[in-house]
Design a protein around this motif. Structure first.
Motif, PDB file in Angstrom:
ATOM      1  N   CYS A 116      33.453  39.168  47.423  1.00  0.00           N
ATOM      2  CA  CYS A 116      34.495  40.805  47.778  1.00  0.00           C
ATOM      3  C   CYS A 116      33.690  41.885  46.979  1.00  0.00           C
ATOM      4  O   CYS A 116      35.072  42.750  48.330  1.00  0.00           O
ATOM      5  CB  CYS A 116      35.349  40.293  46.204  1.00  0.00           C
ATOM      6  N   ALA A 117      33.183  41.759  47.176  1.00  0.00           N
ATOM      7  CA  ALA A 117      32.371  43.076  46.961  1.00  0.00           C
ATOM      8  C   ALA A 117      32.151  43.748  48.271  1.00  0.00           C
ATOM      9  O   ALA A 117      32.005  44.904  48.845  1.00  0.00           O
ATOM     10  CB  ALA A 117      31.303  43.151  46.175  1.00  0.00           C
ATOM     11  N   THR A 118      31.809  43.249  48.791  1.00  0.00           N
ATOM     12  CA  THR A 118      31.350  43.965  50.734  1.00  0.00           C
ATOM     13  C   THR A 118      33.269  43.354  51.463  1.00  0.00           C
ATOM     14  O   THR A 118      33.187  43.957  52.138  1.00  0.00           O
ATOM     15  CB  THR A 118      29.909  42.937  50.980  1.00  0.00           C
ATOM     16  N   THR A 119      33.081  41.646  51.431  1.00  0.00           N
ATOM     17  CA  THR A 119      34.349  41.681  52.061  1.00  0.00           C
ATOM     18  C   THR A 119      34.804  42.297  52.672  1.00  0.00           C
ATOM     19  O   THR A 119      36.268  42.654  52.852  1.00  0.00           O
ATOM     20  CB  THR A 119      34.330  40.362  52.498  1.00  0.00           C
ATOM     21  N   LYS A 120      35.194  41.973  50.952  1.00  0.00           N
ATOM     22  CA  LYS A 120      37.218  42.800  50.352  1.00  0.00           C
ATOM     23  C   LYS A 120      37.932  41.944  51.447  1.00  0.00           C
ATOM     24  O   LYS A 120      37.788  41.141  52.103  1.00  0.00           O
ATOM     25  CB  LYS A 120      36.653  44.256  50.984  1.00  0.00           C
ATOM     26  N   TRP A 121      39.387  42.923  50.719  1.00  0.00           N
ATOM     27  CA  TRP A 121      40.104  41.927  50.794  1.00  0.00           C
ATOM     28  C   TRP A 121      41.557  43.087  51.706  1.00  0.00           C
ATOM     29  O   TRP A 121      41.445  43.898  51.831  1.00  0.00           O
ATOM     30  CB  TRP A 121      41.580  41.488  49.522  1.00  0.00           C
ATOM     31  N   ASN A 122      42.860  42.591  52.313  1.00  0.00           N
ATOM     32  CA  ASN A 122      43.406  42.876  53.095  1.00  0.00           C
ATOM     33  C   ASN A 122      42.281  43.631  53.898  1.00  0.00           C
ATOM     34  O   ASN A 122      43.457  44.693  53.659  1.00  0.00           O
ATOM     35  CB  ASN A 122      44.604  44.011  52.039  1.00  0.00           C
ATOM     36  N   GLY A 123      42.273  42.907  55.391  1.00  0.00           N
ATOM     37  CA  GLY A 123      41.233  43.557  55.883  1.00  0.00           C
ATOM     38  C   GLY A 123      40.636  44.763  55.726  1.00  0.00           C
ATOM     39  O   GLY A 123      40.796  45.342  56.362  1.00  0.00           O
ATOM     40  N   GLY A 124      39.909  43.953  54.552  1.00  0.00           N
ATOM     41  CA  GLY A 124      38.489  45.323  54.248  1.00  0.00           C
ATOM     42  C   GLY A 124      39.235  46.876  53.402  1.00  0.00           C
ATOM     43  O   GLY A 124      38.536  46.941  53.490  1.00  0.00           O
ATOM     44  N   THR A 125      40.050  46.407  52.662  1.00  0.00           N
ATOM     45  CA  THR A 125      40.649  47.689  51.632  1.00  0.00           C
ATOM     46  C   THR A 125      40.431  47.498  50.336  1.00  0.00           C
ATOM     47  O   THR A 125      39.868  48.889  50.475  1.00  0.00           O
ATOM     48  CB  THR A 125      42.759  47.393  51.764  1.00  0.00           C
ATOM     49  N   SER A 126      40.094  46.859  49.913  1.00  0.00           N
ATOM     50  CA  SER A 126      39.518  47.233  48.587  1.00  0.00           C
ATOM     51  C   SER A 126      38.836  45.493  47.657  1.00  0.00           C
ATOM     52  O   SER A 126      39.563  44.436  48.263  1.00  0.00           O
ATOM     53  CB  SER A 126      40.413  48.227  47.445  1.00  0.00           C
ATOM     54  N   PHE A 127      38.715  45.447  46.553  1.00  0.00           N
ATOM     55  CA  PHE A 127      39.112  44.184  45.754  1.00  0.00           C
ATOM     56  C   PHE A 127      39.437  44.691  45.137  1.00  0.00           C
ATOM     57  O   PHE A 127      39.376  45.970  44.448  1.00  0.00           O
ATOM     58  CB  PHE A 127      37.682  43.742  46.248  1.00  0.00           C
ATOM     59  N   PRO A 128      39.630  43.238  43.864  1.00  0.00           N
ATOM     60  CA  PRO A 128      39.939  43.864  42.649  1.00  0.00           C
ATOM     61  C   PRO A 128      39.207  44.871  41.492  1.00  0.00           C
ATOM     62  O   PRO A 128      40.305  45.298  40.824  1.00  0.00           O
ATOM     63  CB  PRO A 128      39.617  42.953  41.865  1.00  0.00           C
ATOM     64  N   ILE A 129      37.897  44.220  41.796  1.00  0.00           N
ATOM     65  CA  ILE A 129      37.504  45.620  40.851  1.00  0.00           C
ATOM     66  C   ILE A 129      37.568  46.975  41.041  1.00  0.00           C
ATOM     67  O   ILE A 129      37.501  48.221  40.155  1.00  0.00           O
ATOM     68  CB  ILE A 129      35.959  45.103  40.887  1.00  0.00           C
ATOM     69  N   GLU A 130      37.675  46.785  42.822  1.00  0.00           N
ATOM     70  CA  GLU A 130      37.831  48.720  43.399  1.00  0.00           C
ATOM     71  C   GLU A 130      39.724  49.241  42.748  1.00  0.00           C
ATOM     72  O   GLU A 130      39.848  50.502  43.064  1.00  0.00           O
ATOM     73  CB  GLU A 130      37.842  48.548  44.902  1.00  0.00           C
ATOM     74  N   SER A 131      40.246  47.961  42.415  1.00  0.00           N
ATOM     75  CA  SER A 131      41.436  48.025  41.924  1.00  0.00           C
ATOM     76  C   SER A 131      41.313  48.807  40.844  1.00  0.00           C
ATOM     77  O   SER A 131      43.117  48.918  39.923  1.00  0.00           O
ATOM     78  CB  SER A 131      42.505  47.556  42.195  1.00  0.00           C
ATOM     79  N   GLY A 132      40.796  48.753  39.745  1.00  0.00           N
ATOM     80  CA  GLY A 132      40.568  48.499  38.956  1.00  0.00           C
ATOM     81  C   GLY A 132      40.574  47.875  37.396  1.00  0.00           C
ATOM     82  O   GLY A 132      40.992  48.059  36.084  1.00  0.00           O
ATOM     83  N   HIS A 133      40.599  46.292  37.574  1.00  0.00           N
ATOM     84  CA  HIS A 133      40.132  45.123  37.152  1.00  0.00           C
ATOM     85  C   HIS A 133      39.774  44.368  37.675  1.00  0.00           C
ATOM     86  O   HIS A 133      39.135  44.154  38.901  1.00  0.00           O
ATOM     87  CB  HIS A 133      41.683  44.407  37.518  1.00  0.00           C
ATOM     88  N   GLY A 134      38.769  43.455  36.628  1.00  0.00           N
ATOM     89  CA  GLY A 134      37.816  42.649  36.186  1.00  0.00           C
ATOM     90  C   GLY A 134      38.046  42.100  37.231  1.00  0.00           C
ATOM     91  O   GLY A 134      39.077  41.327  37.477  1.00  0.00           O
ATOM     92  N   CYS A 135      36.862  41.373  37.402  1.00  0.00           N
ATOM     93  CA  CYS A 135      36.871  39.583  38.193  1.00  0.00           C
ATOM     94  C   CYS A 135      37.243  38.969  37.325  1.00  0.00           C
ATOM     95  O   CYS A 135      36.270  38.276  36.052  1.00  0.00           O
ATOM     96  CB  CYS A 135      35.521  39.658  38.930  1.00  0.00           C
ATOM     97  N   LEU A 136      38.167  38.339  37.919  1.00  0.00           N
ATOM     98  CA  LEU A 136      38.678  37.210  36.972  1.00  0.00           C
ATOM     99  C   LEU A 136      37.690  35.667  37.233  1.00  0.00           C
ATOM    100  O   LEU A 136      37.503  34.249  36.189  1.00  0.00           O
ATOM    101  CB  LEU A 136      39.845  36.334  37.275  1.00  0.00           C
ATOM    102  N   GLY A 137      36.721  35.164  38.459  1.00  0.00           N
ATOM    103  CA  GLY A 137      35.901  34.276  38.384  1.00  0.00           C
ATOM    104  C   GLY A 137      36.096  33.116  38.627  1.00  0.00           C
ATOM    105  O   GLY A 137      35.889  32.467  38.683  1.00  0.00           O
ATOM    106  N   CYS A 138      37.552  33.169  40.070  1.00  0.00           N
ATOM    107  CA  CYS A 138      38.003  32.528  40.665  1.00  0.00           C
ATOM    108  C   CYS A 138      37.537  31.912  41.515  1.00  0.00           C
ATOM    109  O   CYS A 138      37.723  30.469  41.754  1.00  0.00           O
ATOM    110  CB  CYS A 138      39.464  33.015  41.193  1.00  0.00           C
TER     111      CYS A 138
END
Ligand code: SF4
Lengths: 140, 361
Positions: free
Chosen positions: B275-297
């Motif tokens: 998640c930290a490099t590939t990111k989500w939504n076509g490379g927009t961001s990932f949870p930590i970038e949106s201010g929430h910790g990782c859930l470990g899913c």
């Protein structure tokens, strides 16, 4: 509609930088030294780097714009531009829907993808020759 | 049944130039997290690769994994699914239904026995004979055992298929288990995540289709190219963690300054994913970038691993700093970034070696 169409403007915030841009610029400098010394070219995949918000834009600003830009149309557009540092090229490949499918820095005298490929040259020559060949009826 | 010629032949028939094919391979290298220079090796492998038949079985799941895949951006789903594989059965995506749908599954299983790729999402209920999830009157357990027999390999997509996931969470009323608990005699690739990152699903598929063999896997059966490092290893907030700067609530000055979310329950230090490099939504961001910790899913039993907002009790292993000409004299943040990069490129080199070996087979 692709995500790139949503108008979100990221503002680079210096206070937030965690140093990826400087690290990357040092790496580019090292690769340029290698290019000069040995002629070896290299590629850096920007998608593999953990940029903090705004750092990607900071990198764009730092590398700036050089003398050459090229546009390619091959299963979607590609933008290729030399940065203000000769030998450092920024390549962004899009798919037909306009999503970025590859984003990279190439350190080379000339980006490999811009060269005509031998297979395409051969196919093109065949087309040209068949156009030049006189029609069978007048071939006496 | 769709044609099973090579991808390069079909692209050439469509008048796609060699240069366009190379661009496609460059995108594939990026997608597979291979070194960018491997486009030529990919082109060579794809020139020979045949289009395999794929059977996709969905069991005890929420369809989030399929939703995730159909929102993948690079290369487009169409080019991947329709040019690189022959998807012969997927009950959510296929047009056929009822007997016709089940017939396409059994036909593909017969025609490509021993050669098809089986993709599974969802866990398998085993309690009371597996009656808690059935398709066309047959239990998931039965369908999996039958389909696994003729499969060349199985890809378990999502945390449910990989580790049991949410259906297996306490008290696990249906006796849900992972694919690997049922099938013991076939190669299984786990692509965990709830859901997995779309580009990771397509990346692993592309890897399998391009090089044929299995990618290098970690001890939980996940491809190392995507799960070789923790979120914490590659997190851009890592310099704050190393300086001891932690957000204490979601709206304090630390949170606003982008400090580390460890004390707010971030599971990044124990979670392996891209998640930290590939990111989500076509490379927009990932949870930590949106201010929430990782859930470990993407880890086994993440649902039962204490509260999402409870800090991990164990501190992560401190990062060892890389030294090298390029880093000399660099500030701490840069050191961290490069040390992480060095690890990543080492992982990539190991990965490349494996795939190039595959090529020579
Ligand atoms: S604890 Fe979480 S937010 Fe903090 S550095 Fe690690 S992954 Fe990032």
């Amino acid at each position: 509609m692709s995500l790139e169409n949503i108008a979100i403007k990221l503002v680079a915030d210096d206070a937030f930088s965690v140093g990826s841009v400087t690290a990357l610029l040092s790496e580019i400098a090292a690769q340029l030294e290698k290019l000069i010394a040995t002629g070896e070219t290299s590629l850096i995949d920007l998608k593999s780097l953990p940029f903090a918000p705004g750092e990607y834009e900071q990198l764009r600003q730092a590398l700036g714009q050089g003398e050459v830009t090229a546009h390619m149309d091959a299963i979607g557009p590609s933008e290729i531009a030399e940065t203000q540092y000769p030998g450092v090229w920024w390549l962004t490949h899009f798919n037909i829907e306009g999503d970025i499918v590859a984003d990279m820095i190439e350190i080379a005298p000339f980006p490999n993808i811009l060269q005509s490929q031998p297979e395409d040259v051969r196919a093109g020559l065949e087309r040209l020759q068949s156009m030049l060949a006189p029609p069978a009826a007048t071939n006496d | 049944m769709a044609d099973h010629g090579t991808l390069e032949q079909r692209l050439a028939q469509q008048g796609i130039s060699r240069r366009a094919f190379l661009k496609f391979c460059t995108a594939m290298a990026s997608l597979m997290a291979l070194p960018p220079g491997s486009a030529a090796a990919i082109a060579a492998a794809l020139a020979k690769a045949k289009r395999p038949s794929v059977i996709w079985l969905s069991f005890q799941e929420c369809t989030g994994c399929t939703e995730s895949l159909t929102r993948s951006h690079a290369p487009t789903l169409e080019s991947l699914i329709f040019d690189m594989i022959s998807l012969d059965y997927h009950h959510t995506l296929q047009a056929a239904s009822g007997f016709a749908a089940e017939k396409s599954r059994t036909d593909a299983m017969q025609e490509f026995y021993g050669k098809y790729l089986l993709i599974v999402d969802g866990s398998i209920p085993t309690k009371d004979g597996g009656i808690y999830s059935t398709i066309a009157g047959r239990t998931n357990l039965d369908l999996l055992q039958e389909a696994a027999k003729g499969a060349a390999a199985i890809i378990a997509i999502g945390t449910c298929a990989s580790f049991g996931g949410i259906p297996k969470a306490n008290p696990n009323p249906t006796g849900a288990v992972a694919v690997s608990d049922i099938v013991k005699d076939k190669p299984i690739i786990n692509i965990s995540g709830c859901p997995p990152i779309p580009a990771v699903i397509t990346g692993v598929l592309a890897q399998y289709l391009t090089f044929g063999g299995l990618p290098e896997l970690d001890h939980l059966g996940r491809p190392k190219a995507f799960y070789g490092e923790t979120i914490h290893d590659r997190c851009y907030r890592r310099p704050f963690y190393d300086q001891g700067k932690f957000a204490k609530t979601f709206d304090d000055a630390g949170a606003r300054n982008g400090w580390c979310l460890f004390e707010l329950g971030c599971k990044g230090p124990t979670t392996h994913n891209a998640c930290a490099t590939t990111k989500w939504n076509g490379g927009t961001s990932f949870p930590i970038e949106s201010g929430h910790g990782c859930l470990g899913c993407s880890e086994p039993d993440f649902w039962d691993a204490g509260g999402f907002y409870q800090a991990l009790s164990m501190p992560a292993t401190p990062l060892t700093f890389a030294t090298g000409a390029a880093v000399a004299g660099a500030a701490i943040g840069i050191g961290v970034s490069l040390a992480n990069r060095a690890k990543k490129s080492a992982a990539k080199k190991a990965h490349q070696a494996a795939t190039l070996d595959d090529l020579e087979k």
